[in-house]
Design an enzyme around this catalytic site. Structure first.
Site, short mmCIF file in Angstrom:
data_model
loop_
_atom_site.label_atom_id
_atom_site.label_comp_id
_atom_site.label_asym_id
_atom_site.label_seq_id
_atom_site.Cartn_x
_atom_site.Cartn_y
_atom_site.Cartn_z
N CYS A 102 0.82 -1.21 0.00
CA CYS A 102 0.00 0.00 0.00
C CYS A 102 0.86 1.27 0.00
CB CYS A 102 -0.97 -0.02 1.17
SG CYS A 102 -2.35 1.14 0.98
N HIS A 200 -3.12 -6.19 1.91
CA HIS A 200 -2.58 -5.85 3.23
C HIS A 200 -2.17 -7.09 4.03
CE1 HIS A 200 -2.74 -1.50 3.60
NE2 HIS A 200 -3.83 -1.52 2.85
#
Length: 306
Positions: A102, A200
């Site tokens: 991310c 994630h």
């Protein structure tokens, strides 16, 4: 197949900005690497590298950088570019495995343009850039599945920025979910052994094959030149945490030795298998929930012992 005694195997992972980039359970990725190494008798030492800490590439075998909010990324971006950039680039060019999630992925591209404020300059490891289109544009949130290396990866994404690739190769093709930008079906980016992604902290726990890919790349890179007759020892299975160095049956393979030619080939080494039934059940559950029933069936047939 030949067998040999095992020397203690050790790896050191540099965790970049553990206090600033720590959202969305990204520590789960590190915990997975630790557990999977420990189960094979490999010691994985994790060293935090915060703002102000230099990155000496010869001290590490793997690097990880997670995600954070925009306000936390600004000082990280400056530190990464001004202090750690040379060391990180050297590590990448030397084929050190790097996982950037991310915000970390965005800062390893050319730049990140937030909804407000100036651009954050990235390192340009990935030929890509990211633009946040503002609060009026919905975030990319939810479960995601993509094709990777003949199989699938699953995870959870939550990002406002849209990443666009130049010449960078994507990590995979989005099967369901948003991916880099919700437009072109790409997800993540690859350069050498550096992997950027929006998946994630559920990435490595639910994708044991990708976790093992990173571990095997790190081991191959570190132990490619073995002192014992130009061979490299691969990795022991375990039983209740104990190394199985005497058993040479196929299901508890202790050590595989490779020729020097095999050891210096570009493909990663093969790790001794673990019981990943629960991990693959979690993986296939996400695929089923996303309506990817054929992919779920393929994952079960390939990875879960019947």
């Amino acid at each position: 197949m030949t067998y040999a005694s095992v020397k203690p195997l050790t790896l050191t992972l540099g965790h970049l900005y553990p206090d600033q980039l720590n959202l969305y359970g990204d520590r789960g990725n590190i915990m997975t690497l630790q557990r999977r190494c420990q189960a094979r008798g490999i010691e994985l030492r994790v060293v935090g590298l915060g703002i102000g800490d230099a990155l000496a590439p010869d001290e590490y075998d793997m690097l990880f950088i997670g995600g954070g909010q925009d306000k936390e990324q600004a000082p990280v971006a400056q530190d990464l570019y001004e202090l750690k950039g040379i060391g990180l680039w050297a590590a990448v060019e030397d084929d050190m495995p790097v996982l950037a999630v991310c915000g970390g992925f965005q800062l390893l591209a050319h730049y990140y343009r937030p909804a407000e404020g100036p651009d954050m300059r990235g390192l340009g490891v990935f030929d890509a850039w990211t633009i946040h289109k503002g609060a009026r544009v919905a975030r990319c949130i939810g479960d995601i599945a993509l094709s990777w290396n003949g199989t699938t990866l699953v995870g959870f994404e939550n990002h406002g920025g849209r990443t666009y690739l130049g010449t960078a190769k994507p990590l995979g093709k989005v099967l369901k979910g948003f991916g880099n930008n919700a437009e072109d079906h790409t997800e993540g980016a690859i350069y050498r052994n550096a992997y950027g992604t929006y998946l994630h902290g559920s990435l490595l726990p639910k994708n044991p094959h990708f976790a093992d890919h990173l571990i095997s790349l790190a081991l191959k890179r570190k132990y490619k030149e073995d002192d014992d007759e130009s061979t490299i020892a691969a990795f022991s299975a375990t039983n209740n945490g104990q190394r199985l160095e005497q058993d040479t049956s196929e299901d508890v393979l202790a050590v595989t030795t490779l020729t020097k030619e095999e050891a210096t080939s570009p493909s990663p080494l093969t790790l001794a298998p673990l019981d990943d039934t629960l991990e693959w059940e979690a993986h296939t559950y996400i695929l089923e929930r996303l309506g990817l029933h054929n992919a779920a069936t393929a994952a079960i047939r390939t990875h879960i012992k019947q």
